[in-house]
Scaffold this active site. Structure first.
Site, PDB file in Angstrom:
ATOM      1  N   LYS A 172       0.841  -1.236  -0.032  1.00  0.00           N
ATOM      2  CA  LYS A 172      -0.069   0.019  -0.175  1.00  0.00           C
ATOM      3  C   LYS A 172       1.003   1.343   0.163  1.00  0.00           C
ATOM      4  O   LYS A 172       0.511   2.377  -0.782  1.00  0.00           O
ATOM      5  CB  LYS A 172      -0.821   0.055   1.240  1.00  0.00           C
ATOM      6  CG  LYS A 172      -1.875   1.210   1.419  1.00  0.00           C
ATOM      7  CD  LYS A 172      -2.794   1.460   0.250  1.00  0.00           C
ATOM      8  CE  LYS A 172      -3.589   2.651   0.356  1.00  0.00           C
ATOM      9  NZ  LYS A 172      -4.302   3.027   1.456  1.00  0.00           N
ATOM     10  N   LYS A 240       0.607  11.714   5.741  1.00  0.00           N
ATOM     11  CA  LYS A 240       1.032  10.582   6.745  1.00  0.00           C
ATOM     12  C   LYS A 240       1.402   9.402   6.025  1.00  0.00           C
ATOM     13  O   LYS A 240       2.530   8.814   6.146  1.00  0.00           O
ATOM     14  CB  LYS A 240      -0.344  10.070   7.260  1.00  0.00           C
ATOM     15  CG  LYS A 240      -0.146   8.564   8.264  1.00  0.00           C
ATOM     16  CD  LYS A 240      -1.694   8.314   8.676  1.00  0.00           C
ATOM     17  CE  LYS A 240      -2.630   8.133   7.773  1.00  0.00           C
ATOM     18  NZ  LYS A 240      -2.394   6.555   6.799  1.00  0.00           N
TER      19      LYS A 240
END
Length: 296
Positions: A172, A240
Protein backbone atom coordinates in the site's frame (compact mmCIF):
# COMPACT_ATOMS: atom_id res chain seq x y z
CA UNK A 1 -33.99 -13.42 12.91
CA UNK A 2 -32.20 -16.07 10.85
CA UNK A 3 -29.57 -18.11 12.67
CA UNK A 4 -27.54 -18.22 9.42
CA UNK A 5 -26.57 -14.57 9.62
CA UNK A 6 -22.86 -13.73 9.73
CA UNK A 7 -22.18 -11.16 12.41
CA UNK A 8 -19.83 -8.56 10.93
CA UNK A 9 -18.47 -5.50 12.69
CA UNK A 10 -17.13 -2.32 11.13
CA UNK A 11 -15.18 0.26 13.13
CA UNK A 12 -14.53 3.66 11.56
CA UNK A 13 -17.22 5.20 9.35
CA UNK A 14 -15.30 8.02 7.70
CA UNK A 15 -14.86 8.91 4.03
CA UNK A 16 -13.58 5.41 3.22
CA UNK A 17 -15.12 3.35 5.99
CA UNK A 18 -18.75 4.41 5.56
CA UNK A 19 -19.12 3.48 1.87
CA UNK A 20 -17.29 0.19 2.46
CA UNK A 21 -19.46 -0.71 5.43
CA UNK A 22 -22.58 0.10 3.40
CA UNK A 23 -21.65 -2.65 0.94
CA UNK A 24 -21.81 -5.23 3.72
CA UNK A 25 -25.55 -4.80 4.21
CA UNK A 26 -27.47 -7.87 3.08
CA UNK A 27 -29.94 -10.56 4.14
CA UNK A 28 -27.03 -12.79 5.19
CA UNK A 29 -25.34 -10.22 7.47
CA UNK A 30 -26.03 -8.76 10.89
CA UNK A 31 -23.99 -5.56 10.77
CA UNK A 32 -22.52 -4.01 13.93
CA UNK A 33 -20.85 -0.59 13.74
CA UNK A 34 -18.93 1.91 15.82
CA UNK A 35 -17.67 5.40 15.12
CA UNK A 36 -16.94 8.10 17.72
CA UNK A 37 -19.32 10.40 15.83
CA UNK A 38 -22.97 9.49 16.51
CA UNK A 39 -23.95 11.17 13.24
CA UNK A 40 -21.66 8.73 11.44
CA UNK A 41 -23.55 5.74 12.86
CA UNK A 42 -27.06 7.15 12.46
CA UNK A 43 -27.56 6.21 8.77
CA UNK A 44 -26.48 2.65 9.53
CA UNK A 45 -28.83 2.31 12.48
CA UNK A 46 -31.66 3.57 10.28
CA UNK A 47 -30.97 0.73 7.84
CA UNK A 48 -30.95 -1.93 10.54
CA UNK A 49 -27.35 -2.10 11.71
CA UNK A 50 -26.61 -2.18 15.43
CA UNK A 51 -24.76 0.93 16.58
CA UNK A 52 -22.41 0.33 19.52
CA UNK A 53 -20.86 2.69 22.09
CA UNK A 54 -17.31 1.35 21.65
CA UNK A 55 -15.01 -0.81 19.55
CA UNK A 56 -15.00 -3.37 22.37
CA UNK A 57 -18.79 -3.64 22.14
CA UNK A 58 -18.52 -4.41 18.43
CA UNK A 59 -15.97 -7.14 19.15
CA UNK A 60 -18.30 -8.56 21.78
CA UNK A 61 -21.04 -8.92 19.16
CA UNK A 62 -19.37 -9.71 15.81
CA UNK A 63 -17.23 -12.66 14.77
CA UNK A 64 -15.56 -10.77 11.91
CA UNK A 65 -14.47 -7.19 12.57
CA UNK A 66 -13.16 -4.67 10.03
CA UNK A 67 -11.41 -1.45 11.04
CA UNK A 68 -10.68 1.56 8.83
CA UNK A 69 -9.01 4.24 10.95
CA UNK A 70 -7.06 7.48 10.44
CA UNK A 71 -3.75 6.78 12.18
CA UNK A 72 -1.52 4.19 13.78
CA UNK A 73 -2.25 5.62 17.22
CA UNK A 74 -5.99 5.18 16.77
CA UNK A 75 -5.53 1.71 15.27
CA UNK A 76 -3.42 0.63 18.23
CA UNK A 77 -6.02 1.82 20.74
CA UNK A 78 -8.90 0.20 18.84
CA UNK A 79 -7.03 -3.08 18.45
CA UNK A 80 -6.51 -3.24 22.22
CA UNK A 81 -10.27 -3.04 22.70
CA UNK A 82 -10.99 -5.57 19.96
CA UNK A 83 -8.45 -8.04 21.37
CA UNK A 84 -10.60 -8.23 24.52
CA UNK A 85 -13.80 -8.92 22.60
CA UNK A 86 -15.87 -11.97 23.47
CA UNK A 87 -17.09 -12.82 19.97
CA UNK A 88 -14.46 -11.72 17.45
CA UNK A 89 -12.53 -14.47 15.69
CA UNK A 90 -11.13 -12.61 12.67
CA UNK A 91 -9.84 -9.02 12.59
CA UNK A 92 -9.18 -7.14 9.35
CA UNK A 93 -7.12 -3.96 9.71
CA UNK A 94 -7.81 -1.86 6.60
CA UNK A 95 -5.99 1.28 7.74
CA UNK A 96 -2.71 2.46 6.22
CA UNK A 97 -0.46 2.58 9.28
CA UNK A 98 2.85 1.04 8.18
CA UNK A 99 4.58 -2.25 8.84
CA UNK A 100 5.80 -1.77 12.45
CA UNK A 101 2.33 -0.73 13.64
CA UNK A 102 0.56 -3.63 11.94
CA UNK A 103 3.12 -6.12 13.26
CA UNK A 104 2.45 -4.94 16.81
CA UNK A 105 -1.30 -5.32 16.31
CA UNK A 106 -0.80 -8.79 14.80
CA UNK A 107 1.15 -9.87 17.89
CA UNK A 108 -1.64 -8.57 20.12
CA UNK A 109 -4.29 -10.49 18.19
CA UNK A 110 -2.23 -13.67 18.13
CA UNK A 111 -1.85 -13.51 21.92
CA UNK A 112 -5.65 -13.23 22.20
CA UNK A 113 -6.24 -16.16 19.81
CA UNK A 114 -7.74 -13.94 17.12
CA UNK A 115 -6.82 -14.42 13.45
CA UNK A 116 -5.76 -11.24 11.67
CA UNK A 117 -5.41 -10.03 8.09
CA UNK A 118 -3.41 -6.97 7.13
CA UNK A 119 -5.96 -5.62 4.63
CA UNK A 120 -5.45 -2.05 3.39
CA UNK A 121 -7.35 -0.78 0.36
CA UNK A 122 -6.68 1.49 -2.60
CA UNK A 123 -8.93 3.46 -4.91
CA UNK A 124 -10.02 6.49 -2.92
CA UNK A 125 -13.48 7.54 -1.76
CA UNK A 126 -14.90 7.29 -5.28
CA UNK A 127 -13.71 3.69 -5.55
CA UNK A 128 -15.19 2.89 -2.15
CA UNK A 129 -18.58 4.22 -3.24
CA UNK A 130 -18.45 2.40 -6.57
CA UNK A 131 -17.21 -0.91 -5.15
CA UNK A 132 -14.12 -0.85 -7.37
CA UNK A 133 -11.44 -0.76 -4.68
CA UNK A 134 -8.28 -2.84 -4.89
CA UNK A 135 -8.24 -5.01 -1.76
CA UNK A 136 -4.89 -6.10 -0.31
CA UNK A 137 -4.36 -9.04 2.03
CA UNK A 138 -1.49 -10.50 4.05
CA UNK A 139 -1.89 -13.12 6.74
CA UNK A 140 -2.31 -16.83 7.41
CA UNK A 141 -3.87 -18.52 4.35
CA UNK A 142 -6.95 -19.69 6.27
CA UNK A 143 -7.59 -16.18 7.60
CA UNK A 144 -7.14 -14.64 4.14
CA UNK A 145 -9.53 -17.22 2.68
CA UNK A 146 -12.16 -16.54 5.36
CA UNK A 147 -12.01 -12.80 4.70
CA UNK A 148 -12.07 -13.10 0.91
CA UNK A 149 -15.85 -13.20 0.26
CA UNK A 150 -16.39 -10.11 2.36
CA UNK A 151 -13.54 -8.24 0.70
CA UNK A 152 -15.09 -9.06 -2.68
CA UNK A 153 -18.38 -7.62 -1.49
CA UNK A 154 -16.55 -4.37 -0.69
CA UNK A 155 -14.12 -4.14 -3.62
CA UNK A 156 -13.37 -5.48 -7.07
CA UNK A 157 -10.09 -7.38 -6.85
CA UNK A 158 -7.93 -8.91 -4.12
CA UNK A 159 -4.14 -8.95 -4.12
CA UNK A 160 -2.58 -11.44 -1.68
CA UNK A 161 0.89 -10.21 -0.74
CA UNK A 162 2.02 -12.99 1.58
CA UNK A 163 1.41 -14.79 4.85
CA UNK A 164 2.94 -12.16 7.15
CA UNK A 165 0.98 -9.10 8.31
CA UNK A 166 2.95 -6.07 7.22
CA UNK A 167 3.51 -7.17 3.64
CA UNK A 168 0.23 -5.63 2.50
CA UNK A 169 1.14 -2.41 4.31
CA UNK A 170 4.38 -2.17 2.34
CA UNK A 171 2.51 -2.70 -0.93
CA UNK A 172 0.00 0.00 0.00
CA UNK A 173 2.86 2.39 0.75
CA UNK A 174 4.47 1.59 -2.61
CA UNK A 175 1.18 2.45 -4.28
CA UNK A 176 0.66 5.67 -2.33
CA UNK A 177 4.22 6.84 -2.86
CA UNK A 178 3.79 6.48 -6.62
CA UNK A 179 0.46 8.31 -6.45
CA UNK A 180 1.86 11.13 -4.29
CA UNK A 181 4.90 11.73 -6.49
CA UNK A 182 2.84 11.51 -9.66
CA UNK A 183 0.27 13.92 -8.24
CA UNK A 184 2.95 16.47 -7.35
CA UNK A 185 4.76 16.25 -10.68
CA UNK A 186 1.53 16.47 -12.70
CA UNK A 187 0.47 19.60 -10.82
CA UNK A 188 3.87 21.24 -11.24
CA UNK A 189 4.05 20.48 -14.94
CA UNK A 190 0.53 21.71 -15.68
CA UNK A 191 1.14 24.94 -13.76
CA UNK A 192 4.24 25.45 -15.91
CA UNK A 193 2.13 24.98 -19.04
CA UNK A 194 -0.51 27.39 -17.75
CA UNK A 195 2.17 30.03 -17.04
CA UNK A 196 3.35 29.59 -20.63
CA UNK A 197 -0.18 30.34 -21.86
CA UNK A 198 -1.38 26.83 -22.71
CA UNK A 199 -5.08 26.01 -22.36
CA UNK A 200 -5.64 23.77 -19.33
CA UNK A 201 -8.27 21.58 -21.02
CA UNK A 202 -6.08 21.00 -24.05
CA UNK A 203 -3.12 20.14 -21.85
CA UNK A 204 -5.15 17.57 -19.96
CA UNK A 205 -6.54 16.02 -23.13
CA UNK A 206 -3.05 15.72 -24.57
CA UNK A 207 -1.65 14.15 -21.39
CA UNK A 208 -4.41 11.54 -21.45
CA UNK A 209 -3.66 10.75 -25.09
CA UNK A 210 0.09 10.55 -24.55
CA UNK A 211 2.80 9.08 -22.36
CA UNK A 212 2.02 11.40 -19.45
CA UNK A 213 -1.30 9.67 -18.81
CA UNK A 214 -1.93 8.42 -15.26
CA UNK A 215 -4.64 7.97 -12.68
CA UNK A 216 -3.94 11.55 -11.62
CA UNK A 217 -4.53 12.96 -15.10
CA UNK A 218 -7.53 10.72 -15.76
CA UNK A 219 -9.32 10.94 -12.39
CA UNK A 220 -8.02 13.86 -10.36
CA UNK A 221 -7.02 16.78 -12.56
CA UNK A 222 -10.54 17.47 -13.78
CA UNK A 223 -11.63 18.43 -10.27
CA UNK A 224 -8.76 20.94 -10.27
CA UNK A 225 -9.54 22.33 -13.71
CA UNK A 226 -13.17 22.81 -12.68
CA UNK A 227 -12.14 24.57 -9.46
CA UNK A 228 -14.12 22.09 -7.33
CA UNK A 229 -11.11 20.46 -5.58
CA UNK A 230 -13.10 17.38 -4.56
CA UNK A 231 -10.97 14.25 -4.82
CA UNK A 232 -12.23 13.21 -1.40
CA UNK A 233 -9.10 12.62 0.71
CA UNK A 234 -7.57 15.29 2.94
CA UNK A 235 -4.00 16.56 3.20
CA UNK A 236 -3.13 14.87 6.52
CA UNK A 237 -3.94 11.44 5.10
CA UNK A 238 -1.52 11.65 2.19
CA UNK A 239 1.09 13.45 4.29
CA UNK A 240 0.89 10.54 6.75
CA UNK A 241 1.15 7.90 4.03
CA UNK A 242 4.13 9.52 2.31
CA UNK A 243 5.89 9.87 5.66
CA UNK A 244 5.28 6.20 6.43
CA UNK A 245 6.56 5.20 3.00
CA UNK A 246 9.78 7.20 3.28
CA UNK A 247 10.35 5.80 6.79
CA UNK A 248 9.91 2.25 5.46
CA UNK A 249 12.41 2.92 2.68
CA UNK A 250 14.90 4.28 5.19
CA UNK A 251 14.44 1.23 7.41
CA UNK A 252 15.18 -0.98 4.41
CA UNK A 253 18.18 1.07 3.34
CA UNK A 254 16.58 2.07 0.03
CA UNK A 255 17.38 5.57 -1.32
CA UNK A 256 14.24 7.51 -2.30
CA UNK A 257 15.52 10.91 -3.38
CA UNK A 258 12.50 11.79 -5.52
CA UNK A 259 10.02 10.60 -2.90
CA UNK A 260 11.75 12.53 -0.12
CA UNK A 261 11.28 15.70 -2.16
CA UNK A 262 7.63 14.80 -2.77
CA UNK A 263 7.21 14.29 0.98
CA UNK A 264 8.48 17.83 1.62
CA UNK A 265 6.02 19.20 -0.90
CA UNK A 266 3.07 17.38 0.67
CA UNK A 267 4.08 18.67 4.10
CA UNK A 268 4.21 22.21 2.67
CA UNK A 269 0.76 21.65 1.17
CA UNK A 270 -0.59 20.60 4.55
CA UNK A 271 0.92 23.66 6.24
CA UNK A 272 -0.29 26.15 3.64
CA UNK A 273 -3.71 24.69 2.82
CA UNK A 274 -4.66 23.31 6.24
CA UNK A 275 -5.67 19.97 7.70
CA UNK A 276 -9.16 20.02 6.24
CA UNK A 277 -8.04 20.72 2.67
CA UNK A 278 -8.68 18.22 -0.09
CA UNK A 279 -5.46 16.75 -1.52
CA UNK A 280 -6.26 18.31 -4.89
CA UNK A 281 -5.46 21.70 -3.36
CA UNK A 282 -1.76 20.83 -3.50
CA UNK A 283 -1.81 22.56 -6.87
CA UNK A 284 -2.56 25.86 -5.11
CA UNK A 285 0.96 25.81 -3.62
CA UNK A 286 2.53 25.77 -7.09
CA UNK A 287 0.01 28.24 -8.47
CA UNK A 288 0.82 30.85 -5.83
CA UNK A 289 4.54 30.60 -6.49
CA UNK A 290 4.08 30.65 -10.27
CA UNK A 291 1.39 33.31 -10.42
CA UNK A 292 -0.71 31.15 -12.74
CA UNK A 293 -3.80 28.96 -12.36
CA UNK A 294 -4.71 25.67 -14.01
CA UNK A 295 -8.44 26.08 -14.74
CA UNK A 296 -10.80 25.63 -17.64
Amino acid sequence: MSTNLTRIGFIGLGQMGAPMAERLFGPDVALHVFDPRPEGMAPFAERGATAHPSARAVADAAEIVFACLPSGKVSDAVSAEVASGAAVKLYAEMSTIGRPAIEAIARRMAAAGIAMVDAPISGGPAGARAGTLAMLAAGAPEAVAALRPWQLRIGARIFVLGETPGQAQVMKLVNNLVFAANFASTCEAMVMGAKAGLDAGTMLDMLNAGTGRSMVSEKVMETILSGEFRFGATMPILDKDVGLGVAEAQALGVPVWVLEQAARLWRLGLIEEGAGADVSRLVRVMERWAGAEVRR
